[in-house]
Design a protein around this motif. Sequence first.
Motif, PDB file in Angstrom:
ATOM      1  N   ILE A   1      -1.840  -9.006  43.736  1.00 35.00           N
ATOM      2  CA  ILE A   1      -1.069  -8.338  42.692  1.00 35.00           C
ATOM      3  C   ILE A   1       0.063  -7.589  43.378  1.00 35.00           C
ATOM      4  N   VAL A   2       1.264  -7.745  42.866  1.00 38.93           N
ATOM      5  CA  VAL A   2       2.431  -7.100  43.453  1.00 38.93           C
ATOM      6  C   VAL A   2       2.829  -5.888  42.610  1.00 38.93           C
ATOM      7  N   TYR A   3       2.815  -4.727  43.230  1.00 34.51           N
ATOM      8  CA  TYR A   3       3.322  -3.498  42.623  1.00 34.51           C
ATOM      9  C   TYR A   3       4.639  -3.167  43.323  1.00 34.51           C
ATOM     10  N   LYS A   4       5.720  -3.163  42.582  1.00 33.59           N
ATOM     11  CA  LYS A   4       6.997  -2.842  43.212  1.00 33.59           C
ATOM     12  C   LYS A   4       7.919  -2.195  42.193  1.00 33.59           C
ATOM     13  N   GLY A   5       9.062  -1.748  42.644  1.00 29.96           N
ATOM     14  CA  GLY A   5       9.982  -1.123  41.716  1.00 29.96           C
ATOM     15  C   GLY A   5      11.210  -0.566  42.407  1.00 29.96           C
ATOM     16  N   MET A   6      12.093  -0.043  41.601  1.00 28.93           N
ATOM     17  CA  MET A   6      13.334   0.558  42.083  1.00 28.93           C
ATOM     18  C   MET A   6      13.067   2.047  42.319  1.00 28.93           C
ATOM     19  N   LEU A   7      12.381   2.323  43.429  1.00 35.74           N
ATOM     20  CA  LEU A   7      11.987   3.701  43.700  1.00 35.74           C
ATOM     21  C   LEU A   7      11.799   3.904  45.206  1.00 35.74           C
ATOM     22  N   ARG A   8      11.729   5.166  45.593  1.00 36.36           N
ATOM     23  CA  ARG A   8      11.535   5.480  47.002  1.00 36.36           C
ATOM     24  C   ARG A   8      10.118   5.127  47.433  1.00 36.36           C
ATOM     25  N   SER A   9       9.950   4.884  48.716  1.00 30.91           N
ATOM     26  CA  SER A   9       8.646   4.464  49.217  1.00 30.91           C
ATOM     27  C   SER A   9       7.571   5.510  48.931  1.00 30.91           C
ATOM     28  N   ALA A  10       7.923   6.778  49.075  1.00 27.35           N
ATOM     29  CA  ALA A  10       6.937   7.841  48.855  1.00 27.35           C
ATOM     30  C   ALA A  10       6.544   7.959  47.388  1.00 27.35           C
ATOM     31  N   THR A  11       7.348   7.337  46.510  1.00 30.51           N
ATOM     32  CA  THR A  11       7.124   7.480  45.071  1.00 30.51           C
ATOM     33  C   THR A  11       6.239   6.373  44.507  1.00 30.51           C
ATOM     34  N   LEU A  12       6.078   5.274  45.238  1.00 28.79           N
ATOM     35  CA  LEU A  12       5.359   4.114  44.707  1.00 28.79           C
ATOM     36  C   LEU A  12       3.959   4.490  44.227  1.00 28.79           C
ATOM     37  N   ARG A  13       3.206   5.176  45.086  1.00 32.34           N
ATOM     38  CA  ARG A  13       1.825   5.540  44.739  1.00 32.34           C
ATOM     39  C   ARG A  13       1.798   6.534  43.582  1.00 32.34           C
ATOM     40  N   ARG A  14       2.758   7.430  43.554  1.00 32.91           N
ATOM     41  CA  ARG A  14       2.804   8.426  42.485  1.00 32.91           C
ATOM     42  C   ARG A  14       3.206   7.806  41.154  1.00 32.91           C
TER      43      ARG A  14
ATOM     44  N   PRO B   1      -0.508   1.655  33.526  1.00 29.98           N
ATOM     45  CA  PRO B   1      -0.304   3.116  33.470  1.00 29.98           C
ATOM     46  C   PRO B   1       0.655   3.582  34.567  1.00 29.98           C
ATOM     47  N   ILE B   2       1.683   4.301  34.160  1.00 33.27           N
ATOM     48  CA  ILE B   2       2.713   4.758  35.090  1.00 33.27           C
ATOM     49  C   ILE B   2       3.069   6.209  34.803  1.00 33.27           C
ATOM     50  N   TYR B   3       3.776   6.813  35.765  1.00 36.83           N
ATOM     51  CA  TYR B   3       4.281   8.183  35.623  1.00 36.83           C
ATOM     52  C   TYR B   3       5.797   8.158  35.821  1.00 36.83           C
ATOM     53  N   PRO B   4       6.562   7.888  34.749  1.00 36.20           N
ATOM     54  CA  PRO B   4       8.020   7.754  34.878  1.00 36.20           C
ATOM     55  C   PRO B   4       8.721   9.026  35.333  1.00 36.20           C
ATOM     56  N   ASP B   5       8.057  10.177  35.220  1.00 33.60           N
ATOM     57  CA  ASP B   5       8.704  11.442  35.585  1.00 33.60           C
ATOM     58  C   ASP B   5       9.076  11.499  37.062  1.00 33.60           C
ATOM     59  N   VAL B   6       8.449  10.672  37.891  1.00 30.68           N
ATOM     60  CA  VAL B   6       8.728  10.741  39.331  1.00 30.68           C
ATOM     61  C   VAL B   6       9.978   9.932  39.700  1.00 30.68           C
ATOM     62  N   LEU B   7      10.565   9.207  38.724  1.00 28.74           N
ATOM     63  CA  LEU B   7      11.724   8.359  39.001  1.00 28.74           C
ATOM     64  C   LEU B   7      13.018   9.156  38.995  1.00 28.74           C
ATOM     65  N   GLY B   8      13.996   8.637  39.717  1.00 28.81           N
ATOM     66  CA  GLY B   8      15.340   9.190  39.653  1.00 28.81           C
ATOM     67  C   GLY B   8      16.020   8.744  38.377  1.00 28.81           C
ATOM     68  N   PRO B   9      17.193   9.324  38.058  1.00 29.68           N
ATOM     69  CA  PRO B   9      17.848   9.029  36.769  1.00 29.68           C
ATOM     70  C   PRO B   9      18.251   7.562  36.606  1.00 29.68           C
ATOM     71  N   GLU B  10      18.815   6.944  37.637  1.00 32.07           N
ATOM     72  CA  GLU B  10      19.248   5.545  37.518  1.00 32.07           C
ATOM     73  C   GLU B  10      18.051   4.611  37.403  1.00 32.07           C
ATOM     74  N   SER B  11      17.018   4.883  38.178  1.00 32.50           N
ATOM     75  CA  SER B  11      15.819   4.067  38.127  1.00 32.50           C
ATOM     76  C   SER B  11      15.135   4.183  36.769  1.00 32.50           C
ATOM     77  N   ALA B  12      15.064   5.394  36.250  1.00 37.23           N
ATOM     78  CA  ALA B  12      14.428   5.598  34.948  1.00 37.23           C
ATOM     79  C   ALA B  12      15.217   4.925  33.838  1.00 37.23           C
ATOM     80  N   GLU B  13      16.542   4.961  33.929  1.00 35.08           N
ATOM     81  CA  GLU B  13      17.390   4.361  32.903  1.00 35.08           C
ATOM     82  C   GLU B  13      17.213   2.845  32.841  1.00 35.08           C
ATOM     83  N   ASN B  14      16.943   2.217  33.980  1.00 33.73           N
ATOM     84  CA  ASN B  14      16.823   0.759  34.048  1.00 33.73           C
ATOM     85  C   ASN B  14      15.378   0.274  34.116  1.00 33.73           C
ATOM     86  N   MET B  15      14.422   1.171  33.908  1.00 32.10           N
ATOM     87  CA  MET B  15      13.015   0.805  34.054  1.00 32.10           C
ATOM     88  C   MET B  15      12.601  -0.208  32.993  1.00 32.10           C
TER      89      MET B  15
END
Length: 750
Positions: free
Chosen positions: A113-126, A46-60
């Motif tokens: 378990i590794v949770y990571k992504g192309m996002l800002r640090s403050a956005t990971l939990r969100r 379960p994720i919340y893609p709305d918190v991503l920036g445009p480039e990150s969302a495009e390549n998610m």
Amino acid sequence: GDDTKFCGVGMMFMPADEELSKKMQAALDELFERNHLEVLGWRDVPIYPDVLGPESAENMPVIKQVVLKSEEKGKALERQLYLVRRRIEPELRSQGIEGIQDLYVCSLSGRTIVYKGMLRSATLRRFYADLQSPDYDTSFAVYHRRFSTNTSPKWRLAQPMRMLGHNGEINTLLGNINWQVSREKNLELEGDDDFYDEDEDAKDFEDRTGKSAADKEKICDLYDLWDPENTHRLVNVCNLSDDQEFEDTVSSAFSDSANLDSVMEVLVRSGKSPIEAVMTLVPEAYEMKAVGRPEIQNFYKYYEGLHEPWDGPALLVFCDGRTVGAKLDRNGLRPARFMRTKKGLVAFMSETGVFEIDEDDEVVERGRLGPGEMVAVNMRRQTFGLNWDLKDEVAARFPYGEWIANQAVDLPRTDYPQSPLSNRFDIPIDGAADPAAMNSMVRTQTLFGWGAEDVDMQLTAMANTGKEATFSMGDDAPLAVLSTKPHTLYDYMKQRFAQVTNPAIDPLREGMVMSLKMVLGHKGNSLQPTEENARLLHIDSPVLHEGDMKTIHESDFPTTTLDTTYPLADGPQGLEKALGKLAQAAAIAVMNGAEILVLSDSKALEEDHLGKTTYIPPLLAAGAVHHRLIAEGLRMRASLIVETGQAWSTHHFACLVGFGASAVHPYLAHQGIRDVVRKHNVKVANNPKLGEPMDEGKSLSNFRSAVDAGLLKILSKMGIGTLSSYMGAQIFEAVGLDAEVVDSASRPTA
């Protein structure tokens, strides 16, 4: 319940294409079942893609988790999941499934378990709903917010975190990759499956092995990766037949963090503790730091012969699900602070004030890591360990000191011979022979590419002062490729240097963390500590004289000299032919038991060769042999010494070591100094006003000191502390050389 001990979770980045993703999922299900893992189910994370920036969302990617059940638990389960993960990419490739580059296994483990992504640090939990759930509980967390600074960000390129997170740069990466590829031919684990599992209770251990509970603590977990179906082989990327089964451990396409994480994982999955693994890969300057701690010094000396350091300014945080810790590089060039509270919280971070502690808690211990230091928490024992306590425990595991005393040999640092010890290098010196003769000093130096300035400005200054010659700022000489004069191959190689966040070291003020020590001989299997692995020849400097060479040839280390000359009659094509013959001869010599190879061009000076033969440029010879032995899986079985008349400046020595040589015997430079000294003393005897006489032995010693100091300066520009890390690292740019020439000595050089 107890069933969770037999379960593992895979965190997957999968292609956005739904059909392709389903096809991959079906192939993975089949692979898991074939490897005795029951697929309990797949889960859309379960994720919340709305918190991503445009480039990150495009390549998610599509983010899924798979839950697997095994009959194994503890370290055996981790081993099983590790081997399966390493088989995923080759399995999909063998089935012809496209889009493999869009599949990435963040983690596959029963402990992490590794949770990571192309996002800002403050956005990971969100972004990840799991990280917001009150039901999601953990006793530890490792967090890293930094992306790679020299690559375009991608989801998969966030810190690997399978075993470690890394803040800094590994400056010796290319050499580390080459050596790891070489080493994997020897990563072999022999014996039965009596691996030691700290999570296994005494009764289960007795039922499985037939041994008493008292034996449990005595069994070393050396065989934790033994796999009967893989004929005791862990991984082998050198053998093309095996890359169909396992993905590459290391690759120049990976980041430095990913490569280091992968190699550390190999060591941990083969039975080493994370603390021992990180001590092996990123050692401290033990001779200065571990004074009065002989067991720790012996541990480091033992492994310096088996593993070159991964060197550079780096702060490492590591975790295998049971031990969480952090270590600083040998130079201490990254901030690292820790604290421990009364309620049992241990926090480690780059800066203080990262988070607040509970109001009813208080700090009982705080500190910072110095160069090479570490801290760790053992969550099974619920203990917090400081630097020396952790290292003492690791160093006491085997009798490294006894092994070194019985097997290791230190080459004594002796004075230079007053004259050559054999006729090979007794080159007639001007004044004692006809300067116009074919074997005169001037003609010999010309044969090897020397110019008058090299003798008068470089060699003489080094002999007089023990330092490199000092010139004015700037260099207006044309590049070698643009020059109308012939140049040695070294002149086409330009040394890289530290940039951006990667500071150079001061080799004078920070000399205590730098080392020119090298090791010669057959480097054994680093996964199995044995006394035989300590049988190596240790040298303090890569600059050898003829007395050193005599000692090496007379030692118990089988030494073979390979001739690098070839007939002039072979014409322009002769070089390529000679290079191939040399590389083949080197491989055969090593297979026949040679542990030290001497690549020598001295035959060009023999009377019946003068005017009839030439030589392979020593840089080309060293690089070609180095890479041929890597390709044949023989590189760890022998060391290279280059015996050449074409080495007199520090750049020459750096190039030779950078392309794989462990040491250099610059016989013509030594004879050139004797020539300079004797000429000077004749002039002084005739006219005392010209100065004081020069001492031949002192001048030769000064030359070695100048080269040593120059090498330290070159290392420092790249932020590297040890010459053993620099060896084979190929940190050069080839300017003006054809790709065919570069490839013959080193494909990875830019």
